[in-house]
Design a protein around this motif. Structure first.
Motif, PDB file in Angstrom:
ATOM      1  N   PRO A  69       0.811  -1.226   0.000  1.00 53.72           N
ATOM      2  CA  PRO A  69       0.000   0.000   0.000  1.00 53.72           C
ATOM      3  C   PRO A  69       0.848   1.282   0.000  1.00 53.72           C
ATOM      4  N   VAL A  70       2.158   1.160  -0.156  1.00 55.78           N
ATOM      5  CA  VAL A  70       3.034   2.334  -0.251  1.00 55.78           C
ATOM      6  C   VAL A  70       3.839   2.248  -1.541  1.00 55.78           C
ATOM      7  N   PRO A  71       4.225   3.385  -2.104  1.00 52.60           N
ATOM      8  CA  PRO A  71       5.016   3.359  -3.343  1.00 52.60           C
ATOM      9  C   PRO A  71       6.406   2.757  -3.124  1.00 52.60           C
ATOM     10  N   ALA A  72       6.938   2.138  -4.169  1.00 51.87           N
ATOM     11  CA  ALA A  72       8.336   1.701  -4.190  1.00 51.87           C
ATOM     12  C   ALA A  72       9.098   2.793  -4.923  1.00 51.87           C
ATOM     13  N   THR A  73      10.116   3.346  -4.293  1.00 49.00           N
ATOM     14  CA  THR A  73      10.850   4.458  -4.887  1.00 49.00           C
ATOM     15  C   THR A  73      12.252   4.039  -5.279  1.00 49.00           C
ATOM     16  N   SER A  74      12.797   4.748  -6.255  1.00 49.63           N
ATOM     17  CA  SER A  74      14.157   4.503  -6.750  1.00 49.63           C
ATOM     18  C   SER A  74      14.362   3.030  -7.083  1.00 49.63           C
ATOM     19  N   VAL A  75      13.503   2.504  -7.940  1.00 51.20           N
ATOM     20  CA  VAL A  75      13.555   1.097  -8.323  1.00 51.20           C
ATOM     21  C   VAL A  75      14.491   0.946  -9.522  1.00 51.20           C
ATOM     22  N   GLY A  76      15.360  -0.041  -9.462  1.00 48.89           N
ATOM     23  CA  GLY A  76      16.280  -0.286 -10.565  1.00 48.89           C
ATOM     24  C   GLY A  76      16.406  -1.759 -10.881  1.00 48.89           C
ATOM     25  N   LEU A  77      16.577  -2.055 -12.157  1.00 54.89           N
ATOM     26  CA  LEU A  77      16.827  -3.416 -12.622  1.00 54.89           C
ATOM     27  C   LEU A  77      18.144  -3.411 -13.378  1.00 54.89           C
ATOM     28  N   SER A  78      18.999  -4.342 -13.071  1.00 53.53           N
ATOM     29  CA  SER A  78      20.229  -4.526 -13.829  1.00 53.53           C
ATOM     30  C   SER A  78      20.141  -5.905 -14.457  1.00 53.53           C
ATOM     31  N   LEU A  79      19.987  -5.947 -15.777  1.00 60.86           N
ATOM     32  CA  LEU A  79      19.728  -7.197 -16.477  1.00 60.86           C
ATOM     33  C   LEU A  79      20.907  -7.611 -17.341  1.00 60.86           C
ATOM     34  N   PRO A  80      21.465  -8.797 -17.102  1.00 63.84           N
ATOM     35  CA  PRO A  80      22.451  -9.313 -18.055  1.00 63.84           C
ATOM     36  C   PRO A  80      21.727  -9.653 -19.351  1.00 63.84           C
ATOM     37  N   LEU A  81      22.337  -9.334 -20.475  1.00 70.31           N
ATOM     38  CA  LEU A  81      21.715  -9.593 -21.768  1.00 70.31           C
ATOM     39  C   LEU A  81      22.266 -10.886 -22.349  1.00 70.31           C
ATOM     40  N   ASP A  82      21.387 -11.714 -22.850  1.00 72.77           N
ATOM     41  CA  ASP A  82      21.746 -13.001 -23.429  1.00 72.77           C
ATOM     42  C   ASP A  82      22.579 -12.762 -24.692  1.00 72.77           C
ATOM     43  N   ASP A  83      23.761 -13.388 -24.781  1.00 76.01           N
ATOM     44  CA  ASP A  83      24.615 -13.161 -25.950  1.00 76.01           C
ATOM     45  C   ASP A  83      24.091 -13.840 -27.212  1.00 76.01           C
ATOM     46  N   SER A  84      22.994 -14.596 -27.112  1.00 77.94           N
ATOM     47  CA  SER A  84      22.374 -15.172 -28.301  1.00 77.94           C
ATOM     48  C   SER A  84      21.328 -14.228 -28.891  1.00 77.94           C
ATOM     49  N   LEU A  85      21.210 -13.028 -28.288  1.00 80.85           N
ATOM     50  CA  LEU A  85      20.249 -12.034 -28.762  1.00 80.85           C
ATOM     51  C   LEU A  85      20.950 -10.722 -29.082  1.00 80.85           C
ATOM     52  N   ALA A  86      20.384  -9.983 -30.006  1.00 84.40           N
ATOM     53  CA  ALA A  86      20.782  -8.595 -30.248  1.00 84.40           C
ATOM     54  C   ALA A  86      19.550  -7.753 -29.954  1.00 84.40           C
ATOM     55  N   ILE A  87      19.614  -6.934 -28.903  1.00 86.21           N
ATOM     56  CA  ILE A  87      18.443  -6.119 -28.575  1.00 86.21           C
ATOM     57  C   ILE A  87      18.509  -4.808 -29.343  1.00 86.21           C
ATOM     58  N   ASP A  88      17.368  -4.187 -29.503  1.00 82.68           N
ATOM     59  CA  ASP A  88      17.288  -2.863 -30.107  1.00 82.68           C
ATOM     60  C   ASP A  88      17.248  -1.850 -28.970  1.00 82.68           C
ATOM     61  N   PRO A  89      18.358  -1.167 -28.689  1.00 81.49           N
ATOM     62  CA  PRO A  89      18.398  -0.248 -27.554  1.00 81.49           C
ATOM     63  C   PRO A  89      17.372   0.877 -27.642  1.00 81.49           C
ATOM     64  N   GLN A  90      16.987   1.252 -28.851  1.00 81.34           N
ATOM     65  CA  GLN A  90      16.022   2.337 -29.023  1.00 81.34           C
ATOM     66  C   GLN A  90      14.591   1.887 -28.752  1.00 81.34           C
ATOM     67  N   SER A  91      14.374   0.580 -28.638  1.00 80.81           N
ATOM     68  CA  SER A  91      13.005   0.062 -28.473  1.00 80.81           C
ATOM     69  C   SER A  91      12.565  -0.037 -27.020  1.00 80.81           C
ATOM     70  N   VAL A  92      13.458   0.184 -26.067  1.00 83.08           N
ATOM     71  CA  VAL A  92      13.097   0.037 -24.652  1.00 83.08           C
ATOM     72  C   VAL A  92      12.073   1.119 -24.309  1.00 83.08           C
ATOM     73  N   SER A  93      10.910   0.677 -23.830  1.00 83.13           N
ATOM     74  CA  SER A  93       9.845   1.629 -23.529  1.00 83.13           C
ATOM     75  C   SER A  93       9.044   1.149 -22.330  1.00 83.13           C
ATOM     76  N   ALA A  94       8.312   2.090 -21.736  1.00 87.24           N
ATOM     77  CA  ALA A  94       7.470   1.788 -20.578  1.00 87.24           C
ATOM     78  C   ALA A  94       6.280   2.722 -20.567  1.00 87.24           C
ATOM     79  N   GLU A  95       5.372   2.443 -19.643  1.00 87.56           N
ATOM     80  CA  GLU A  95       4.171   3.252 -19.486  1.00 87.56           C
ATOM     81  C   GLU A  95       4.451   4.514 -18.684  1.00 87.56           C
ATOM     82  N   THR A  96       5.667   4.669 -18.220  1.00 83.85           N
ATOM     83  CA  THR A  96       6.067   5.803 -17.400  1.00 83.85           C
ATOM     84  C   THR A  96       7.486   6.202 -17.791  1.00 83.85           C
TER      85      THR A  96
END
Length: 157
Positions: A69-96
């Protein structure tokens, strides 16, 4: 061919949930891998991925849920990227608003994709998507009893 499976939320949260500052609430994390397919009606729909082949485009969806019932503040995710994938860095998006930085050195340092460089054959060049090893996502606040979804595109190498 690569096989994908849904990772248990408790393992994901332990492996990837990195509060930048102590969060005020408990937030759980889940990741789904989907592909866009055409339906019989001609519309596009997302379907879960179990296996994928090189060259196939995928969509990663990360869901952060705050059930407290309280906000979570300063939330961060550090994700290792799978070397079998090439991500599109410009495609990362969210609702906020989110902050997104990347690493090319195994997660030792992070910066905006456009400013990253790598050593290649004795010369320095601008980093490419295939050079990325980690992605860090920073969210100022996940509201009380709410969910935020982050997504990005990737292609199987």
């Amino acid at each position: 061919m690569y096989k994908y499976s849904r990772i248990p939320v408790c393992l994901l949260a332990a492996a990837f949930f990195l509060p930048i500052q102590p969060a005020q609430a408990e937030t759980t994390v889940s990741i789904d891998v989907v592909r866009e397919v055409d339906s019989a009606e001609g519309d596009s729909e997302l379907q879960p991925v179990e296996t994928a082949v090189p060259g196939e485009p995928l969509i990663y969806r990360i869901r952060l849920e705050n059930t407290d019932p309280v906000p979570a503040t300063s939330v961060g995710l550090s994700l290792p990227l799978d070397d079998s994938l090439a991500i599109d860095p410009q495609s990362v998006s969210a609702e906020t608003d989110i902050g997104v930085t990347f690493s090319v050195d195994g997660g030792e340092s992070f910066d905006d994709f456009e400013t990253l460089s790598v050593e290649d054959g004795g010369t320095t060049r601008q980093a490419q998507a295939t050079d990325l090893t980690h992605m860090r996502i920073e969210i100022a606040e996940v509201g009380a009893e709410s969910t935020i979804a982050v997504s990005y595109d990737a292609v199987v190498r």
